[in-house]
Design a protein around this motif. Structure first.
Motif, PDB file in Angstrom:
ATOM      1  N   LEU A 176     -21.958  46.872  42.954  1.00 58.04           N
ATOM      2  CA  LEU A 176     -21.981  45.633  42.168  1.00 58.04           C
ATOM      3  C   LEU A 176     -21.546  44.391  42.935  1.00 58.04           C
ATOM      4  O   LEU A 176     -21.317  43.348  42.324  1.00 58.04           O
ATOM      5  CB  LEU A 176     -21.079  45.797  40.934  1.00 58.04           C
ATOM      6  N   ASN A 177     -21.478  44.457  44.270  1.00 56.11           N
ATOM      7  CA  ASN A 177     -20.934  43.323  45.019  1.00 56.11           C
ATOM      8  C   ASN A 177     -21.784  42.064  44.900  1.00 56.11           C
ATOM      9  O   ASN A 177     -21.268  40.950  44.970  1.00 56.11           O
ATOM     10  CB  ASN A 177     -20.766  43.699  46.495  1.00 56.11           C
ATOM     11  N   LEU A 217     -25.685  45.119  37.664  1.00 57.34           N
ATOM     12  CA  LEU A 217     -26.732  45.998  38.206  1.00 57.34           C
ATOM     13  C   LEU A 217     -26.758  47.356  37.514  1.00 57.34           C
ATOM     14  O   LEU A 217     -27.824  47.979  37.409  1.00 57.34           O
ATOM     15  CB  LEU A 217     -26.521  46.183  39.709  1.00 57.34           C
ATOM     16  N   LEU A 218     -25.628  47.821  37.043  1.00 56.25           N
ATOM     17  CA  LEU A 218     -25.598  49.127  36.373  1.00 56.25           C
ATOM     18  C   LEU A 218     -26.564  49.157  35.191  1.00 56.25           C
ATOM     19  O   LEU A 218     -27.201  50.187  34.937  1.00 56.25           O
ATOM     20  CB  LEU A 218     -24.179  49.454  35.914  1.00 56.25           C
ATOM     21  N   GLY A 262     -27.849  51.823  45.608  1.00 53.72           N
ATOM     22  CA  GLY A 262     -28.260  50.522  46.096  1.00 53.72           C
ATOM     23  C   GLY A 262     -27.453  49.392  45.502  1.00 53.72           C
ATOM     24  O   GLY A 262     -26.622  49.595  44.614  1.00 53.72           O
ATOM     25  N   ASP A 263     -27.712  48.157  46.017  1.00 51.22           N
ATOM     26  CA  ASP A 263     -26.920  47.003  45.564  1.00 51.22           C
ATOM     27  C   ASP A 263     -27.774  45.884  44.976  1.00 51.22           C
ATOM     28  O   ASP A 263     -27.292  44.752  44.848  1.00 51.22           O
ATOM     29  CB  ASP A 263     -26.050  46.472  46.711  1.00 51.22           C
ATOM     30  N   GLY A 264     -29.034  46.196  44.618  1.00 49.60           N
ATOM     31  CA  GLY A 264     -29.865  45.137  44.056  1.00 49.60           C
ATOM     32  C   GLY A 264     -30.956  45.673  43.150  1.00 49.60           C
ATOM     33  O   GLY A 264     -31.293  46.860  43.174  1.00 49.60           O
ATOM     34  N   ARG A 265     -31.507  44.762  42.347  1.00 52.40           N
ATOM     35  CA  ARG A 265     -32.611  45.107  41.461  1.00 52.40           C
ATOM     36  C   ARG A 265     -33.904  45.299  42.246  1.00 52.40           C
ATOM     37  O   ARG A 265     -34.096  44.713  43.302  1.00 52.40           O
ATOM     38  CB  ARG A 265     -32.845  43.987  40.436  1.00 52.40           C
ATOM     39  N   ASP A 269     -15.455  50.761  48.097  1.00 46.39           N
ATOM     40  CA  ASP A 269     -15.224  51.720  47.012  1.00 46.39           C
ATOM     41  C   ASP A 269     -16.265  52.835  46.983  1.00 46.39           C
ATOM     42  O   ASP A 269     -16.197  53.723  46.124  1.00 46.39           O
ATOM     43  CB  ASP A 269     -15.253  50.998  45.658  1.00 46.39           C
ATOM     44  N   PHE A 270     -17.221  52.796  47.911  1.00 50.15           N
ATOM     45  CA  PHE A 270     -18.348  53.724  47.855  1.00 50.15           C
ATOM     46  C   PHE A 270     -17.900  55.167  48.065  1.00 50.15           C
ATOM     47  O   PHE A 270     -18.420  56.081  47.417  1.00 50.15           O
ATOM     48  CB  PHE A 270     -19.392  53.334  48.912  1.00 50.15           C
TER      49      PHE A 270
END
Length: 206
Positions: free
Chosen positions: A157-158, A163-164, A127-130, A187-188
């Motif tokens: 991380l876009n 986020l990591l 995923g891309d968010g918290r 990059d996925f």
């Protein structure tokens, strides 16, 4: 289904922060990775020479859908069929909040009902968010650990460059768990390739 070395649930974020082009890059990147000979080699490296994979899409509370049911990965034909199913999976849940914990709960339920015997059970969260709605991911992570299920994460991380850290602290857990990141959706493909090799083979692939 016959016994497998690993049952892997791919739990993919389709919340409002993920547009349709980005979803296409995730699904297409995952399909490309599944067609890579290195992934098939990892999936068939155990004593049972087979893995099983499903694809779960999630967004907000109550918005989780099984896009691809359990499929066996045990040879070129199985890999091709699985890749095609993932590549053509419809974006089923509506865009919404980023309910990571709810997506994890749905993934854990699928693993708990896996219709065969597996030496390892793994939940792969991308995923891309918290987390911002529903049950806390750490709560689901703790339940997974108690059940002997490994939870790994791939943070995109876009939108949230740190986020990591959230995935490492709140999402991953269990035997051999790890979190990875990639800078953006283009990059996925490379990131999910490395992740699948590591998850399916159960080894530390750089």
């Amino acid at each position: 289904m016959d016994p497998v070395d690993v049952a892997l649930c791919l739990a993919m974020d389709v919340s409002a922060s993920v547009d349709f082009d980005e979803f296409g890059l995730m699904a297409g990147g995952t399909a490309a990775a599944l067609r890579d000979p290195a992934v098939l080699a990892a999936a068939t490296s155990g004593p049972r020479r087979a893995a099983a994979v499903c694809l779960l899409l999630w967004s907000g509370v109550g918005a989780q859908d099984l896009a691809v049911g359990w499929m066996r990965l045990d040879g070129p034909d199985g890999a091709a069929a699985l890749a095609e199913a993932v590549e053509n999976a419809p974006r089923l849940p509506p865009p919404g909040a980023t309910a990571i914990g709810e997506g994890m709960a749905a993934g854990l339920a699928l693993l708990g009902r896996f219709p065969a015997e597996a030496r390892r059970l793994v939940l792969d969260v991308s995923g891309d968010g918290r987390h911002n709605a529903g049950r806390a991911p750490a709560t689901m992570r703790d339940l997974a650990v108690q059940a002997g299920i490994t939870v790994n994460g791939l943070a995109i991380l876009n939108e949230e460059p740190d986020l990591l850290d959230h995935y490492a602290a709140e999402v991953i857990g269990g035997p051999g768990s790890f979190a990875m990141d990639c800078a953006d959706y283009p990059d996925f493909t490379e990131a999910i390739l490395r992740k699948l090799r590591r998850e399916l083979g159960g080894t530390l692939v750089a």
